[in-house]
Design a protein around this motif. Structure first.
Motif, mmCIF file in Angstrom:
data_model
loop_
_atom_site.group_PDB
_atom_site.id
_atom_site.type_symbol
_atom_site.label_atom_id
_atom_site.label_comp_id
_atom_site.label_asym_id
_atom_site.label_seq_id
_atom_site.Cartn_x
_atom_site.Cartn_y
_atom_site.Cartn_z
ATOM 1 N N GLY A 34 -0.416 13.738 -6.232
ATOM 2 C CA GLY A 34 0.722 13.913 -7.144
ATOM 3 C C GLY A 34 0.437 14.987 -8.177
ATOM 4 N N ALA A 35 -0.804 14.975 -8.726
ATOM 5 C CA ALA A 35 -1.177 15.967 -9.737
ATOM 6 C C ALA A 35 -1.126 17.379 -9.127
ATOM 7 N N ALA A 36 -1.619 17.510 -7.907
ATOM 8 C CA ALA A 36 -1.611 18.815 -7.233
ATOM 9 C C ALA A 36 -0.173 19.288 -7.029
ATOM 10 N N LEU A 37 0.689 18.387 -6.614
ATOM 11 C CA LEU A 37 2.104 18.735 -6.417
ATOM 12 C C LEU A 37 2.753 19.143 -7.740
ATOM 13 N N GLY A 38 2.406 18.389 -8.795
ATOM 14 C CA GLY A 38 2.961 18.683 -10.126
ATOM 15 C C GLY A 38 2.541 20.054 -10.604
ATOM 16 N N VAL A 39 1.245 20.381 -10.436
ATOM 17 C CA VAL A 39 0.729 21.703 -10.851
ATOM 18 C C VAL A 39 1.451 22.802 -10.058
ATOM 19 N N ASP A 64 0.835 -1.209 0.000
ATOM 20 C CA ASP A 64 0.000 0.000 0.000
ATOM 21 C C ASP A 64 0.870 1.259 0.000
ATOM 22 N N PHE A 65 1.866 1.268 0.897
ATOM 23 C CA PHE A 65 2.736 2.444 1.013
ATOM 24 C C PHE A 65 3.544 2.638 -0.271
ATOM 25 N N ALA A 66 4.070 1.538 -0.798
ATOM 26 C CA ALA A 66 4.879 1.616 -2.020
ATOM 27 C C ALA A 66 4.044 2.159 -3.173
ATOM 28 N N MET A 67 2.808 1.675 -3.275
ATOM 29 C CA MET A 67 1.922 2.118 -4.352
ATOM 30 C C MET A 67 1.597 3.610 -4.199
ATOM 31 N N LEU A 68 1.409 4.031 -2.966
ATOM 32 C CA LEU A 68 1.123 5.444 -2.681
ATOM 33 C C LEU A 68 2.275 6.323 -3.161
ATOM 34 N N VAL A 69 3.495 5.954 -2.782
ATOM 35 C CA VAL A 69 4.678 6.748 -3.154
ATOM 36 C C VAL A 69 4.870 6.712 -4.669
ATOM 37 N N PHE A 70 4.685 5.519 -5.260
ATOM 38 C CA PHE A 70 4.895 5.366 -6.708
ATOM 39 C C PHE A 70 3.926 6.256 -7.497
ATOM 40 N N VAL A 71 2.652 6.127 -7.199
ATOM 41 C CA VAL A 71 1.646 6.883 -7.970
ATOM 42 C C VAL A 71 1.808 8.382 -7.715
ATOM 43 N N LEU A 72 2.006 8.754 -6.462
ATOM 44 C CA LEU A 72 2.168 10.170 -6.131
ATOM 45 C C LEU A 72 3.414 10.743 -6.808
ATOM 46 N N GLY A 73 4.525 10.015 -6.715
ATOM 47 C CA GLY A 73 5.785 10.497 -7.283
ATOM 48 C C GLY A 73 5.740 10.596 -8.798
ATOM 49 N N VAL A 74 5.208 9.555 -9.441
ATOM 50 C CA VAL A 74 5.167 9.547 -10.916
ATOM 51 C C VAL A 74 4.239 10.654 -11.417
ATOM 52 N N THR A 75 3.062 10.799 -10.792
ATOM 53 C CA THR A 75 2.133 11.856 -11.233
ATOM 54 C C THR A 75 2.748 13.236 -11.021
ATOM 55 N N PRO A 124 10.083 6.831 -8.871
ATOM 56 C CA PRO A 124 9.888 8.210 -9.370
ATOM 57 C C PRO A 124 11.087 9.123 -9.146
ATOM 58 N N PHE A 125 11.987 8.743 -8.266
ATOM 59 C CA PHE A 125 13.033 9.680 -7.848
ATOM 60 C C PHE A 125 14.397 9.436 -8.487
ATOM 61 N N GLY A 126 14.552 8.319 -9.157
ATOM 62 C CA GLY A 126 15.837 8.025 -9.789
ATOM 63 C C GLY A 126 15.685 7.898 -11.293
ATOM 64 N N LYS A 127 16.661 7.256 -11.926
ATOM 65 C CA LYS A 127 16.629 7.148 -13.387
ATOM 66 C C LYS A 127 15.647 6.089 -13.884
ATOM 67 N N LEU A 128 15.061 5.343 -12.939
ATOM 68 C CA LEU A 128 14.036 4.376 -13.354
ATOM 69 C C LEU A 128 12.860 5.095 -14.014
ATOM 70 N N MET A 129 12.720 6.377 -13.702
ATOM 71 C CA MET A 129 11.630 7.191 -14.246
ATOM 72 C C MET A 129 11.725 7.289 -15.769
ATOM 73 N N HIS A 130 12.864 6.863 -16.319
ATOM 74 C CA HIS A 130 12.999 6.915 -17.784
ATOM 75 C C HIS A 130 11.936 6.070 -18.475
ATOM 76 N N ALA A 131 11.367 5.099 -17.734
ATOM 77 C CA ALA A 131 10.309 4.277 -18.324
ATOM 78 C C ALA A 131 9.159 5.153 -18.802
ATOM 79 N N PHE A 132 8.907 6.271 -18.129
ATOM 80 C CA PHE A 132 7.862 7.210 -18.567
ATOM 81 C C PHE A 132 8.441 8.369 -19.359
#
Lengths: 219, 354
Positions: B330-335, A13-24, A191-199
């Motif tokens: 995340g979207a809010a932070l990005g904006v 749950d925590f990992a998914m939260l950080v992943f989605v928040l960081g990537v978005t 989201p915080f390292g070079k793995l983000m290159h996937a997006f």
């Protein structure tokens, strides 16, 4: 089994939260940045910007022939572990069940033994990538802790997944927990390292493609 | 027949031939995965042993564990355990009731002080001073403490006694705990399962009687002979797992073809028990053979681990709720980050213009 409960529950749950928040956060932040306006006149026969972008994305999937000799190993090795990762992640029944649970999407799985074989090849390619990074003088100079961390967090899920499937080193539930926890670590760092290159690779290549297809003269 | 008579002599008097007795010892030795020579040692030790006094305490339980052993598959080899033990107290099986029953328990405790074995089925409620379950006016907690004080060994049969089981499931209103939380300093063996396999109960008792010590146990105090391998390790449907052939629902073509039930929530890969190898009802079948996945009943907290039909690799948390919240955040932070960058750019441009 307590470790497995933690891995399947709060850790994921925590990992998914950080992943989605960081990537978005990173994607929205990058895409909303003001664009530099190119006021130069387009060159003769310049394609529409979007076509230029898409062309660059596809063309740069393989090096130009001038560079093939120098980059042949890293190109092929990268293809091996990227395709390997894709087959393992999207081909194994257990992973499809995981994705289906999350997004409701499902497709037929590949035989477990085949995926295991691909996993072994993927792991070998990842080790080869590390060896090259450590032995190549320029690459070594360019590499920092974040690069090695990205490598480690990509390799650990493959390694623990293979160990869990083969049931080597510990009981299955411990290995499965270690596998899920390694994926959690991968998602947190993503989201915080070079793995983000996937997006981001598509956007950076596309931006370059837009600019290059617009300016100069046709080669 | 007296309890002081050696078992071999007593069984002969009851018409049990030496051949049948040896067959029983061999069966039990093979069940326990002991080497072939151990069968003879077991037979010899058992023949010379006296009938073992056993006190069976039933607390928060459903009597399924007793049913599993007593009605396993009549007439069965597992049932023969009742010839080898003196079951001095057991709610379901004893003839006496009321005060006479409690008297029998205390008499056995006095007569066999330090030598009797206590078997417990059911979890022990501890909330409210143990008020949720009492027998003859005595709470389960008090009865357990009193009975195990001079016991030689304690066996917790069934998942409720071994790990808390259903009474301990969330929200656990009675404060149910497993026997291991209350019994310290005594040899303790857990034989979980809902119910446990009769072979596991009989085999463990015979091992105790023959060798005077518990069999080899795992970290959760379960006999390795019965809980050393997962259901998945010995499942006849494993070939389908390896080939990636899975039933997607309980009535689809895959289910009818007997494909693997992993995607339907089977807990076989993380459940240690002997159902897949020994099977139930005299070796007829086991849950997976009947078309239902393993529910993992011999593992701790099996009732609270995300659902019996939730596939093993899937998460058990709140990810469906977490993902949209995280995306919005995340979207809010990005904006905000982009606005900040635009602001800086604009400030730099106006400074340049000046």
């Amino acid at each position: 089994m307590e470790l497995l409960d933690f891995a399947r529950g709060p850790a994921l749950d925590f990992a998914m939260l950080v992943f989605v928040l960081g990537v978005t956060w990173r994607l929205v932040g990058v895409l909303l940045l003001p664009r530099l306006r190119d006021r130069s006149a387009p060159r003769e026969g310049a394609p529409p910007r979007l076509v230029g972008a898409l062309r660059a994305i596809v063309r740069r999937m393989w090096p130009r022939k001038e560079f093939i000799q120098v980059t042949l190993f890293s190109t092929i090795n990268s293809y091996v572990f990227h395709l390997g990762l894709a087959i393992v992640v999207f081909g194994l029944a257990a992973h499809i069940v995981f994705i289906h649970d999350l997004f409701g999407l499902s497709w037929p799985s590949l035989p477990s033994d085949l995926v295991f074989g691909v996993g072994v090849i993927t792991l070998a390619a990842l080790v080869a990538a590390l060896v090259r990074r450590l032995t190549h003088p320029v690459l070594r100079l360019l590499s920092g802790p974040s690069d090695y961390l990205s490598w480690l967090l990509t390799t650990l899920p493959v390694l623990t997944g293979l160990l869990a499937t083969a049931q080597i080193g510990a009981r299955y539930e411990t290995l499965l927990a270690a596998h899920i926890l390694s994926i959690a670590a991968f998602l947190i760092w993503f989201p915080f390292g070079k793995l983000m290159h996937a997006f981001l690779f598509a956007f950076s290549r596309g931006a370059t493609g837009m600019r290059f297809s617009h300016r100069g003269v046709k080669v | 027949m007296t309890d002081s008579q050696p078992l071999g002599e007593m069984l002969r008097e009851r018409g049990v031939s030496r051949r049948a007795f040896l067959k029983y010892a061999s069966y039990m030795a093979s069940l326990m995965a002991l080497p072939p020579a151990a069968a003879a040692t077991m037979a010899q030790s058992l023949a010379q042993a006296r009938r073992q006094s056993v006190i069976w305490l039933s607390f928060q339980e459903c009597t399924g564990c007793t049913e599993s052993l007593a009605r396993s598959f009549s007439p069965s080899l597992e049932e023969m355990i009742f010839d080898l033990i003196s079951l001095d107290y057991h709610h379901t099986l004893q003839a006496v009731s009321g005060e006479a029953a409690e008297q029998a328990r205390r008499q056995a405790m006095r007569d066999h002080k330090g030598k009797y074995i206590v078997i417990v089925d059911g979890s022990v409620p501890t909330a409210g001073g143990g008020v949720y379950s009492a027998i003859a006016g005595q709470s389960n907690v008090a009865m357990l403490a009193e009975t195990v004080e001079h016991a030689a060994a304690v066996i917790a049969v069934g998942t409720c006694a071994a790990f808390g089981g259903l009474p301990e499931a969330d929200p656990n209103p009675t404060g149910a705990v497993p026997v291991s939380k209350l019994v310290m300093g005594k040899p303790l063996i857990n034989i979980p399962g809902c119910p446990p396999m009769p072979q596991a109960m009989a085999g463990t008792l015979v091992h105790l009687l023959s060798f005077g010590k518990p069999p080899e146990l795992d970290a959760l105090l379960r006999p390795l002979a019965f809980f050393g391998e997962t259901i998945h390790d010995r499942c006849y449907r494993r070939q389908f797992y390896k080939r990636g052939l899975f039933a997607k629902s309980f009535d689809d073509a895959g289910a009818r073809k007997g494909w693997c039930l992993y995607e339907l929530g089977c807990k076989g890969p993380v459940t240690y028990n002997a159902c897949a190898s020994l099977k139930w009802n005299g070796g007829v079948s086991f849950p997976i053979q009947s078309g239902h996945g393993c529910i993992g009943c011999s593992e701790p907290r099996f009732w609270d681990r995300g659902g019996l039909y939730k596939a093993l690799p899937t998460g058990t948390g709140e990810r469906r709720r977490v993902v949209p919240i995280a995306a919005a955040g995340g979207a809010a932070l990005g904006v905000a980050a982009a606005a900040l960058a635009r602001g800086r750019l604009a400030a730099a441009a106006s400074k340049e213009a000046k």
